[in-house]
Design a protein around this motif. Sequence first.
Motif, PDB file in Angstrom:
ATOM      1  N   GLU A  43      -0.733  17.563 -15.518  1.00 58.34           N
ATOM      2  CA  GLU A  43      -1.308  17.420 -16.845  1.00 58.34           C
ATOM      3  C   GLU A  43      -2.651  16.712 -16.768  1.00 58.34           C
ATOM      4  N   ALA A  44      -3.473  16.958 -17.757  1.00 55.87           N
ATOM      5  CA  ALA A  44      -4.742  16.254 -17.902  1.00 55.87           C
ATOM      6  C   ALA A  44      -4.558  15.257 -19.039  1.00 55.87           C
ATOM      7  N   VAL A  45      -4.934  14.013 -18.769  1.00 56.79           N
ATOM      8  CA  VAL A  45      -4.747  12.936 -19.736  1.00 56.79           C
ATOM      9  C   VAL A  45      -6.065  12.203 -19.961  1.00 56.79           C
ATOM     10  N   ILE A  46      -6.110  11.405 -21.003  1.00 57.86           N
ATOM     11  CA  ILE A  46      -7.340  10.738 -21.397  1.00 57.86           C
ATOM     12  C   ILE A  46      -7.645   9.493 -20.553  1.00 57.86           C
ATOM     13  N   THR A  47      -6.668   9.011 -19.789  1.00 58.56           N
ATOM     14  CA  THR A  47      -6.863   7.836 -18.943  1.00 58.56           C
ATOM     15  C   THR A  47      -6.998   8.270 -17.481  1.00 58.56           C
ATOM     16  N   PHE A  48      -7.708   7.468 -16.710  1.00 62.55           N
ATOM     17  CA  PHE A  48      -7.935   7.782 -15.298  1.00 62.55           C
ATOM     18  C   PHE A  48      -6.683   7.511 -14.479  1.00 62.55           C
ATOM     19  N   PRO A  49      -6.346   8.324 -13.520  1.00 64.32           N
ATOM     20  CA  PRO A  49      -6.963   9.593 -13.134  1.00 64.32           C
ATOM     21  C   PRO A  49      -6.653  10.671 -14.178  1.00 64.32           C
ATOM     22  N   ASN A  94     -11.610  14.333  -5.043  1.00 62.65           N
ATOM     23  CA  ASN A  94     -12.858  13.902  -5.680  1.00 62.65           C
ATOM     24  C   ASN A  94     -12.766  12.444  -6.121  1.00 62.65           C
ATOM     25  N   TYR A  95     -11.687  12.105  -6.809  1.00 63.29           N
ATOM     26  CA  TYR A  95     -11.519  10.737  -7.315  1.00 63.29           C
ATOM     27  C   TYR A  95     -11.484   9.731  -6.163  1.00 63.29           C
ATOM     28  N   ALA A  96     -10.831  10.087  -5.063  1.00 67.85           N
ATOM     29  CA  ALA A  96     -10.740   9.196  -3.895  1.00 67.85           C
ATOM     30  C   ALA A  96     -12.115   8.907  -3.289  1.00 67.85           C
ATOM     31  N   GLN A  97     -13.034   9.842  -3.460  1.00 65.94           N
ATOM     32  CA  GLN A  97     -14.405   9.668  -2.950  1.00 65.94           C
ATOM     33  C   GLN A  97     -15.329   9.046  -3.994  1.00 65.94           C
ATOM     34  N   GLY A  98     -14.757   8.656  -5.136  1.00 65.70           N
ATOM     35  CA  GLY A  98     -15.558   8.052  -6.190  1.00 65.70           C
ATOM     36  C   GLY A  98     -16.305   9.049  -7.046  1.00 65.70           C
ATOM     37  N   LEU A 100     -16.123  11.404 -10.098  1.00 67.50           N
ATOM     38  CA  LEU A 100     -15.288  11.591 -11.283  1.00 67.50           C
ATOM     39  C   LEU A 100     -15.373  13.029 -11.797  1.00 67.50           C
ATOM     40  N   VAL A 101     -14.900  13.938 -10.962  1.00 70.13           N
ATOM     41  CA  VAL A 101     -14.899  15.363 -11.284  1.00 70.13           C
ATOM     42  C   VAL A 101     -13.494  15.895 -11.088  1.00 70.13           C
ATOM     43  N   PRO A 102     -12.888  16.407 -12.137  1.00 70.21           N
ATOM     44  CA  PRO A 102     -13.444  16.653 -13.455  1.00 70.21           C
ATOM     45  C   PRO A 102     -13.320  15.409 -14.353  1.00 70.21           C
ATOM     46  N   PRO A 103     -14.275  15.231 -15.259  1.00 66.27           N
ATOM     47  CA  PRO A 103     -14.133  14.174 -16.251  1.00 66.27           C
ATOM     48  C   PRO A 103     -13.299  14.690 -17.425  1.00 66.27           C
ATOM     49  N   PHE A 104     -12.646  13.788 -18.134  1.00 65.62           N
ATOM     50  CA  PHE A 104     -11.924  14.184 -19.337  1.00 65.62           C
ATOM     51  C   PHE A 104     -12.942  14.323 -20.459  1.00 65.62           C
ATOM     52  N   SER A 105     -12.976  15.494 -21.094  1.00 65.39           N
ATOM     53  CA  SER A 105     -13.957  15.727 -22.152  1.00 65.39           C
ATOM     54  C   SER A 105     -13.578  16.962 -22.956  1.00 65.39           C
ATOM     55  N   PHE A 106     -13.902  16.911 -24.250  1.00 64.98           N
ATOM     56  CA  PHE A 106     -13.736  18.054 -25.147  1.00 64.98           C
ATOM     57  C   PHE A 106     -15.088  18.668 -25.505  1.00 64.98           C
ATOM     58  N   SER A 107     -16.059  18.579 -24.648  1.00 66.51           N
ATOM     59  CA  SER A 107     -17.425  18.986 -24.971  1.00 66.51           C
ATOM     60  C   SER A 107     -17.523  20.457 -25.377  1.00 66.51           C
ATOM     61  N   PRO A 108     -18.152  20.728 -26.537  1.00 63.11           N
ATOM     62  CA  PRO A 108     -18.341  22.114 -26.970  1.00 63.11           C
ATOM     63  C   PRO A 108     -19.406  22.845 -26.149  1.00 63.11           C
ATOM     64  N   ARG A 109     -20.172  22.115 -25.343  1.00 66.39           N
ATOM     65  CA  ARG A 109     -21.229  22.741 -24.538  1.00 66.39           C
ATOM     66  C   ARG A 109     -20.711  23.292 -23.211  1.00 66.39           C
ATOM     67  N   ILE A 110     -19.463  22.992 -22.879  1.00 70.15           N
ATOM     68  CA  ILE A 110     -18.917  23.420 -21.592  1.00 70.15           C
ATOM     69  C   ILE A 110     -17.970  24.597 -21.814  1.00 70.15           C
ATOM     70  N   PRO A 111     -18.260  25.737 -21.208  1.00 71.07           N
ATOM     71  CA  PRO A 111     -17.395  26.916 -21.387  1.00 71.07           C
ATOM     72  C   PRO A 111     -15.976  26.656 -20.871  1.00 71.07           C
ATOM     73  N   LEU A 112     -15.029  27.269 -21.523  1.00 63.00           N
ATOM     74  CA  LEU A 112     -13.633  27.138 -21.132  1.00 63.00           C
ATOM     75  C   LEU A 112     -13.424  27.548 -19.676  1.00 63.00           C
ATOM     76  N   GLN A 113     -14.149  28.533 -19.202  1.00 63.99           N
ATOM     77  CA  GLN A 113     -13.994  29.042 -17.836  1.00 63.99           C
ATOM     78  C   GLN A 113     -14.551  28.086 -16.774  1.00 63.99           C
ATOM     79  N   ASP A 114     -15.292  27.056 -17.166  1.00 63.11           N
ATOM     80  CA  ASP A 114     -15.868  26.091 -16.228  1.00 63.11           C
ATOM     81  C   ASP A 114     -14.797  25.066 -15.859  1.00 63.11           C
ATOM     82  N   PRO A 115     -14.258  25.130 -14.640  1.00 66.68           N
ATOM     83  CA  PRO A 115     -13.137  24.265 -14.294  1.00 66.68           C
ATOM     84  C   PRO A 115     -13.496  22.813 -13.963  1.00 66.68           C
ATOM     85  N   TRP A 116     -14.736  22.528 -13.648  1.00 65.36           N
ATOM     86  CA  TRP A 116     -15.033  21.201 -13.109  1.00 65.36           C
ATOM     87  C   TRP A 116     -15.886  20.304 -13.982  1.00 65.36           C
ATOM     88  N   SER A 117     -16.563  20.826 -14.993  1.00 62.22           N
ATOM     89  CA  SER A 117     -17.436  19.993 -15.820  1.00 62.22           C
ATOM     90  C   SER A 117     -16.681  19.202 -16.879  1.00 62.22           C
TER      91      SER A 117
END
Length: 174
Positions: A43-49, A94-98, A100-117
């Motif tokens: 699952e993707a959650v709002i807290t890190f990781p 990614n997180y282990a290397q510092g 933060l990809v992917p970041p948690f975000s609901f950005s309307p500028r990022i296409p749904l098909q973009d897995p990492w932004s």
Amino acid sequence: MIHVNETGYRAGDILTACDNELHVPTGYLGHSAIVVDGEHVVEAVITFPYVQLGRIDDFVRLHPKHAWYRPVRPQLGSAAAAYAVQYLRSSEANYAQGVLVPPFSFSPRIPLQDPWSSIYCSKLVWLSYFYGAGYPFYNDFFLFTPEDLDTVLSRDPNFQLLYKHPGFYFVIDT
């Protein structure tokens, strides 16, 4: 409909909830996750990781107002679950290397098909089926919300509803 305790969870099963842990009233903002084995979800959650392996029991306890869907073809679910695990492992690396990809975000500028932004819970389920199983869920807006996921799954003949809590509902729907 199958009651939750009558059968085990399978890879690719989808859990979607109309409640959340953010104290937003039930029906406005939900949560979702993809089952990767008989005991775990990714699952993707709002807290890190932001991308995590969780226990199904915890999901059900924290989100009692949930629905449980299963792909009719097990190989569809297995492929989606394999992608979710791969995505989790890549995120952890990614997180282990510092990084933060992917970041948690609901950005309307990022296409749904973009897995990492950006990532959020229902986008993770969407990506898992899209890239893992080659199965795109219909989306009519820039975000793919838990409500969208539930609406799509409830109408898709390739998925069956196994359980829905009697108090499950969304105030805003398609």
